[in-house]
Design a protein around this motif. Structure first.
Motif, PDB file in Angstrom:
ATOM      1  N   GLY A  16       0.816  -1.695  -0.313  1.00  0.00           N
ATOM      2  CA  GLY A  16       0.423  -0.050  -0.169  1.00  0.00           C
ATOM      3  C   GLY A  16       0.540   1.478   0.247  1.00  0.00           C
ATOM      4  N   PRO A  17       0.902   2.417  -0.555  1.00  0.00           N
ATOM      5  CA  PRO A  17       1.190   3.917  -0.455  1.00  0.00           C
ATOM      6  C   PRO A  17       1.430   4.221   0.944  1.00  0.00           C
ATOM      7  CG  PRO A  17      -1.179   4.279  -0.179  1.00  0.00           C
ATOM      8  CD  PRO A  17      -0.622   2.724  -0.589  1.00  0.00           C
ATOM      9  N   VAL A  18       3.024   4.673   1.096  1.00  0.00           N
ATOM     10  CA  VAL A  18       3.532   5.059   2.979  1.00  0.00           C
ATOM     11  C   VAL A  18       3.876   6.377   1.897  1.00  0.00           C
ATOM     12  CG1 VAL A  18       4.814   4.690   3.692  1.00  0.00           C
ATOM     13  CG2 VAL A  18       4.065   3.650   2.728  1.00  0.00           C
ATOM     14  N   THR A  19       3.046   7.083   2.588  1.00  0.00           N
ATOM     15  CA  THR A  19       3.477   8.505   2.206  1.00  0.00           C
ATOM     16  C   THR A  19       3.251   9.579   3.650  1.00  0.00           C
ATOM     17  OG1 THR A  19       1.076   9.551   1.786  1.00  0.00           O
ATOM     18  CG2 THR A  19       2.333   9.016  -0.075  1.00  0.00           C
ATOM     19  N   LEU A 104      12.358   1.204   8.310  1.00  0.00           N
ATOM     20  CA  LEU A 104      12.653   2.532   9.338  1.00  0.00           C
ATOM     21  C   LEU A 104      13.765   2.443  10.067  1.00  0.00           C
ATOM     22  CD1 LEU A 104       8.611   1.475  11.006  1.00  0.00           C
ATOM     23  CD2 LEU A 104       9.539   2.513   8.884  1.00  0.00           C
ATOM     24  N   PHE A 105      14.247   3.941  10.193  1.00  0.00           N
ATOM     25  CA  PHE A 105      15.260   4.399  10.569  1.00  0.00           C
ATOM     26  C   PHE A 105      14.925   5.899  11.436  1.00  0.00           C
ATOM     27  CE2 PHE A 105      19.288   7.314  10.763  1.00  0.00           C
ATOM     28  CZ  PHE A 105      20.482   6.124  11.485  1.00  0.00           C
ATOM     29  N   VAL A 106      15.265   5.369  12.449  1.00  0.00           N
ATOM     30  CA  VAL A 106      15.461   6.787  13.631  1.00  0.00           C
ATOM     31  C   VAL A 106      16.670   7.568  14.599  1.00  0.00           C
ATOM     32  CG1 VAL A 106      13.963   8.490  15.112  1.00  0.00           C
ATOM     33  CG2 VAL A 106      13.100   6.692  13.918  1.00  0.00           C
ATOM     34  N   ASP A 107      16.707   8.932  14.168  1.00  0.00           N
ATOM     35  CA  ASP A 107      18.120   9.565  14.809  1.00  0.00           C
ATOM     36  C   ASP A 107      18.088   9.550  16.223  1.00  0.00           C
ATOM     37  OD1 ASP A 107      20.457  10.319  15.844  1.00  0.00           O
ATOM     38  OD2 ASP A 107      20.800  11.725  14.402  1.00  0.00           O
ATOM     39  N   SER A 124       7.270  10.838  13.986  1.00  0.00           N
ATOM     40  CA  SER A 124       7.473   9.810  13.020  1.00  0.00           C
ATOM     41  C   SER A 124       7.911   9.004  12.267  1.00  0.00           C
ATOM     42  CB  SER A 124       9.118  10.580  12.900  1.00  0.00           C
ATOM     43  OG  SER A 124       8.838  12.237  12.563  1.00  0.00           O
ATOM     44  N   LEU A 125       7.775   8.005  13.315  1.00  0.00           N
ATOM     45  CA  LEU A 125       6.913   6.654  12.771  1.00  0.00           C
ATOM     46  C   LEU A 125       6.025   6.094  12.082  1.00  0.00           C
ATOM     47  CD1 LEU A 125       8.993   4.829  15.773  1.00  0.00           C
ATOM     48  CD2 LEU A 125      10.053   4.976  12.784  1.00  0.00           C
ATOM     49  N   LEU A 126       4.591   6.462  12.783  1.00  0.00           N
ATOM     50  CA  LEU A 126       3.379   6.249  12.469  1.00  0.00           C
ATOM     51  C   LEU A 126       3.485   7.217  10.680  1.00  0.00           C
ATOM     52  CD1 LEU A 126       1.781   7.148  15.205  1.00  0.00           C
ATOM     53  CD2 LEU A 126       1.293   5.375  14.553  1.00  0.00           C
ATOM     54  N   ARG A 127       3.969   8.694  10.651  1.00  0.00           N
ATOM     55  CA  ARG A 127       3.893   8.875   9.387  1.00  0.00           C
ATOM     56  C   ARG A 127       4.063   8.024   8.417  1.00  0.00           C
ATOM     57  NH1 ARG A 127       6.478  13.554  11.653  1.00  0.00           N
ATOM     58  NH2 ARG A 127       4.808  14.782  13.022  1.00  0.00           N
ATOM     59  N   ALA A 128       5.820   7.629   8.612  1.00  0.00           N
ATOM     60  CA  ALA A 128       6.696   6.208   7.784  1.00  0.00           C
ATOM     61  C   ALA A 128       5.712   4.639   7.482  1.00  0.00           C
ATOM     62  CB  ALA A 128       7.561   6.001   7.867  1.00  0.00           C
ATOM     63  N   LEU A 129       4.936   4.655   8.156  1.00  0.00           N
ATOM     64  CA  LEU A 129       3.559   4.007   8.110  1.00  0.00           C
ATOM     65  C   LEU A 129       2.780   4.132   7.533  1.00  0.00           C
ATOM     66  CD1 LEU A 129       4.253   1.420  11.812  1.00  0.00           C
ATOM     67  CD2 LEU A 129       5.322   1.003   9.293  1.00  0.00           C
ATOM     68  N   GLY A 130       2.109   5.144   7.008  1.00  0.00           N
ATOM     69  CA  GLY A 130       0.903   5.366   6.533  1.00  0.00           C
ATOM     70  C   GLY A 130       0.319   6.036   6.847  1.00  0.00           C
ATOM     71  N   VAL A 131      -0.235   6.263   8.206  1.00  0.00           N
ATOM     72  CA  VAL A 131      -0.806   7.304   9.187  1.00  0.00           C
ATOM     73  C   VAL A 131      -0.825   8.696   8.483  1.00  0.00           C
ATOM     74  CG1 VAL A 131      -1.535   7.484  11.354  1.00  0.00           C
ATOM     75  CG2 VAL A 131      -0.829   5.388  10.649  1.00  0.00           C
ATOM     76  N   ARG A 132      -2.258   8.853   8.446  1.00  0.00           N
ATOM     77  CA  ARG A 132      -2.196  10.722   8.072  1.00  0.00           C
ATOM     78  C   ARG A 132      -2.038  11.423   9.302  1.00  0.00           C
ATOM     79  NH1 ARG A 132      -7.433  11.102   4.639  1.00  0.00           N
ATOM     80  NH2 ARG A 132      -7.692   9.700   6.135  1.00  0.00           N
ATOM     81  N   ASP A 133      -1.794  12.473   9.418  1.00  0.00           N
ATOM     82  CA  ASP A 133      -1.587  13.142  10.699  1.00  0.00           C
ATOM     83  C   ASP A 133      -2.537  13.405  11.419  1.00  0.00           C
ATOM     84  OD1 ASP A 133       1.170  13.061  10.891  1.00  0.00           O
ATOM     85  OD2 ASP A 133       1.038  15.218  10.498  1.00  0.00           O
ATOM     86  N   ARG A 148       1.356   0.532  17.422  1.00  0.00           N
ATOM     87  CA  ARG A 148       2.116  -1.599  17.040  1.00  0.00           C
ATOM     88  C   ARG A 148       0.816  -1.847  16.226  1.00  0.00           C
ATOM     89  NH1 ARG A 148       2.960   0.711  22.948  1.00  0.00           N
ATOM     90  NH2 ARG A 148       1.663   0.063  23.344  1.00  0.00           N
ATOM     91  N   SER A 149      -0.141  -1.283  16.688  1.00  0.00           N
ATOM     92  CA  SER A 149      -0.951  -2.234  15.848  1.00  0.00           C
ATOM     93  C   SER A 149      -0.659  -2.259  14.947  1.00  0.00           C
ATOM     94  CB  SER A 149      -3.196  -2.046  16.237  1.00  0.00           C
ATOM     95  OG  SER A 149      -3.024  -0.269  15.334  1.00  0.00           O
ATOM     96  N   GLN A 150      -0.410  -1.117  13.677  1.00  0.00           N
ATOM     97  CA  GLN A 150       0.602  -0.675  12.245  1.00  0.00           C
ATOM     98  C   GLN A 150       1.250  -1.743  11.792  1.00  0.00           C
ATOM     99  OE1 GLN A 150      -0.148   1.043   9.596  1.00  0.00           O
ATOM    100  NE2 GLN A 150      -2.044   2.020  10.980  1.00  0.00           N
ATOM    101  N   LEU A 151       2.065  -2.095  13.371  1.00  0.00           N
ATOM    102  CA  LEU A 151       3.434  -3.044  12.929  1.00  0.00           C
ATOM    103  C   LEU A 151       2.676  -4.533  13.031  1.00  0.00           C
ATOM    104  CD1 LEU A 151       6.514  -1.781  15.186  1.00  0.00           C
ATOM    105  CD2 LEU A 151       6.431  -1.495  12.452  1.00  0.00           C
TER     106      LEU A 151
END
Length: 739
Positions: A16-19, A104-107, A124-133, A148-151
């Motif tokens: 699925g799309p990831v934005t 996924l990478f986070v500094d 930021s991780l939620l955004r990377a997983l495609g969750v809109r703000d 966690r549910s997205q993962l």
């Protein structure tokens, strides 16, 4: 990659799309977190074993005792290459198809002034997983539940959390269910998590050199400076302590100075008063090593910071827990806990048995500069050095091997405090502490240190001779001599001159040895100390023998022997007899030499001086051989070996084996000679003398065995073997070690 107000998360595999959309809220901008890993590190090298350890933990189905491995961690000093290793391993794992759900990478910027919190990272991780703000819950607890549910709905995902410094940054972000993996990097040992830990150290020398060469050629394929100057390149890597960040900085400096050779940068760094300052790039010290170390130091508690500062002043490359406790003026148990804290912060590294602690060279350079210019810190450092020197001097006097090797020496040592259970324990302590003990003698000019340097230097000399560290013996005897002169201690100054003369003689610096011996004799005559004068005469005899001034040598040894006899020092008098035997043998007066050796042997045996008796048996064997008494000579040599091995003097035992080998070769017993050469090689290896061991093995290979009796006639003329090289002259007679 940002395009308008959108962020593209490319480079991963998704369902699925990831934005993501970058927005600015009152809590500040979110950290960068993308599904694409950072680029592979440039010229990555030298970490093959560490990569394999990480991949073994990241692989599908990897686990320990049936439990899945969820979290792996890379810990190590700032600048050691933790992020590079983690990113490289993550790229390999992704290419193998282990994480179809993405990476996924986070500094977390755990060592910056404003670290990234888990609450900021999860958005930021939620955004990377495609969750809109607009779909992100406002409550942090609900955000983590959504994360966690997205993962849980995805195929395995690799989460790389870089630069973590606090459990609170990491624990809320760990995946709940599924076959996901988490890879952390931190300067601290992450003992608050059940992780599969990879502790990273500096690069091996070859890998460090390869890294610099690849970086140079990566910019300019024709840049051959590294290949053209291999010695300079290795010196540069050593100055960098083989630390990847320092190597990257120096490679950048070389790229900027394209026309300058590597050796020019090496000379510049060696001349720099501030090495850490010189290891910076880009016109500002903020792009160097010092800011990295500043952050780690600032995180220490007061006691850990004090110990860190004092460890920077310690001599040698590593310290024992006991030494650290002396520096801190504390108990070993309390200081051990502080050392473990410093190890957890990657500022020290423990030995495998946990008894010794090492600082990276550049960390030591940093630590030694902490508190410079602050009067209170300088007073504390001066007190710690004086305390440590007093401790070293006391233990070295107790460990001195010469204290217990004759009845006379034991009587002189009765009043000294026994601090070791036996000779073996004392030698083990000296072996472990030797670099620090030698380095500490350079502190003679520090307040309250000179007297301790005198005792430390003189007590070390006999041990250094036995272990054949002759250059170090010159160093410590010179330091003891200068310290004694500074204290106005003429008695010990004379002793130091004598020891210095013996060390110089063994190194072949004979003219200097003569001068030093005469200096000692002059001081003892001035003071009216006959025992010291006799020792000086013995030193004069030894160096005169080396110079083949046999008349002077014989006179000096006779003087020394007669003076020791009058004073009742029988063991020292035996050393004079041994010296006389050496000179008489050199003059061809072998019967007289034999009588002198017999006198020396009897006294050393009566005094219980095993190593000295072993040396005299060796010399006696040489005299017997010259007189044609082959059987008696072999018995003497074998008796010498037994005593020298008992005294753990493997080098001299090896020399006696060579005497046996040459004697057997000359008497037509090649099989036994070959065995003796092999025994000599084994003994040289035990003595850590590889060059001599190799030469003995070559000699063993050259021994020609006689042909078997009645051999069948060859069908064709045999090829002739080259004749063996003529044997070298037999090992020279040995003088006794300095007392």
């Amino acid at each position: 990659m940002r395009s308008g107000d959108h962020v593209e998360f490319s480079g991963g595999t998704y369902h699925g799309p990831v934005t993501g959309k970058e927005e600015h809220h009152h809590y500040g901008s979110a950290p960068t977190a993308t599904a694409a890993l950072p680029a592979r590190p440039a010229a990555f090298t030298g970490r093959d074993a560490d990569v394999e350890r990480l991949l073994a933990a990241l692989a599908p189905g990897a686990g320990h005792d049936g439990e899945p491995v969820l979290v792996s961690a890379v810990a190590g000093l700032g600048g050691i290459g933790k992020t590079a290793l983690a990113v490289y391993a993550a790229h390999v794992a992704r290419e193998r198809g282990w994480f179809p759900g993405g990476t996924l990478f986070v500094d977390l910027r755990g060592y910056d002034s404003t670290p990234v919190t888990a609450d900021r990272a999860v958005r930021s991780l939620l955004r990377a997983l495609g969750v809109r703000d607009t779909d992100v819950p406002s409550a942090p607890a609900d955000q983590y539940a959504l994360y966690r549910s997205q993962l849980a709905r995805r195929e395995p995902v690799l989460l790389v959390l870089d630069n973590a410094s606090d459990p609170a940054q990491v624990e809320p972000l760990l995946p709940g269910e599924g076959d996901h993996r988490t890879l952390l990097t931190s300067r601290d040992t992450l003992d608050w998590l059940p992780t599969r830990l990879v502790r990273l150290g500096e690069l091996a020398p070859d890998a460090a050199a390869a890294l610099v060469e690849r970086l140079l050629r990566g910019t300019d394929p024709e840049d051959d400076r590294a290949a053209a100057e291999p010695d300079a390149l290795r010196a540069l890597c050593a100055l960098c302590g083989h630390l990847p960040l320092a190597l990257l900085i120096t490679a950048a400096q070389l790229r900027r100075r394209r026309r300058r050779p590597v050796s020019a940068l090496v000379a510049e760094l060696r001349a720099a008063q501030d090495l850490l300052g010189a290891l910076s790039h880009g016109g500002g010290s903020e792009r160097g090593l010092r800011p990295v170390f500043d952050v780690s130091f600032a995180r220490l508690g007061p006691d850990q910071a004090r110990l860190f500062r004092l460890l920077g002043q310690a001599p040698g490359n590593d310290v024992s827990t006991r030494t650290a406790a002396v520096l801190m003026d504390g108990t070993e148990s309390a200081v051990l806990r502080l050392l473990e804290d410093l190890e957890a912060a990657s500022l020290v590294t423990a030995s495998p048995d946990g008894t010794r602690w090492r600082m990276h060279d550049l960390v030591r350079a940093y630590a030694s500069g902490v508190g410079q210019g602050e009067p209170k810190a300088q007073r504390e450092i001066a007190a710690a050095r004086a305390r440590l020197l007093a401790h070293f001097a006391l233990l070295t006097q107790s460990a001195d091997p010469a204290r217990h090797e004759s009845r006379s020496a034991r009587k002189r040592a009765d009043s000294a405090r026994e601090l070791f259970r036996d000779r073996g324990e004392a030698l083990a302590w000296l072996d472990a502490e030797r670099p620090g003990l030698v380095a500490a003698t350079a502190w003679a000019r520090e307040p309250g240190c000179a007297e301790h340097v005198v005792l430390l230097g003189l007590s070390l000399t006999d041990y250094l001779h036995r272990r054949r560290h002759f250059e170090e013996a010159v160093t410590v005897t010179r330091a003891a001599r200068e310290a004694a002169a500074a204290c106005g201690d003429r008695m010990h100054e004379g002793s130091a001159w004598t020891h210095h003369a013996n060390a110089l003689r063994v190194l072949g610096r004979l003219a200097e040895s003569v001068d030093a011996s005469l200096q000692a004799l002059a001081i003892y005559r001035e003071l009216g100390v006959p025992h010291g004068a006799a020792m000086a005469w013995n030193a004069i005899g030894s160096v005169s023998y080396e110079l083949e001034r046999f008349d002077v040598a014989l006179d000096a040894f006779v003087r020394a022997r007669e003076m020791f006899t009058v004073m009742g020092d029988r063991d020292a008098a035996a050393g004079g007899w041994n010296g006389e035997g050496m000179v008489l043998g050199a003059l061809g007066r072998h019967r007289e030499a034999k009588r002198a050796y017999l006198q020396a042997r009897a006294i050393h045996a009566d005094e219980g001086n095993v190593p000295a008796e072993g040396m005299v048996w060796n010399n006696l064997g040489g005299a017997l051989e010259e007189l044609g008494h082959t059987g008696a000579a072999l018995k003497a040599f074998r008796r010498a070996i037994a005593l020298l091995v008992k005294a753990d003097d493997w080098y001299r035992a090896a020399g006696t084996h060579t005497n046996i080998a040459r004697l057997l070769s000359r008497t037509g017993r090649p099989g036994e000679a070959q065995a003796a050469w092999s025994a000599a090689a084994d003994a040289y290896e035990r003595a850590d003398a590889p060059a001599e061991a190799a030469e003995a093995r070559r000699s063993a290979a050259l021994v020609q065995k006689p042909p078997p009796s009645n051999p069948p006639p060859p069908k064709s003329p045999p090829t002739k073997s080259p004749p063996p090289k003529p044997p070298a002259s037999k090992s020279a007679p040995e003088t006794s070690p300095p007392s």
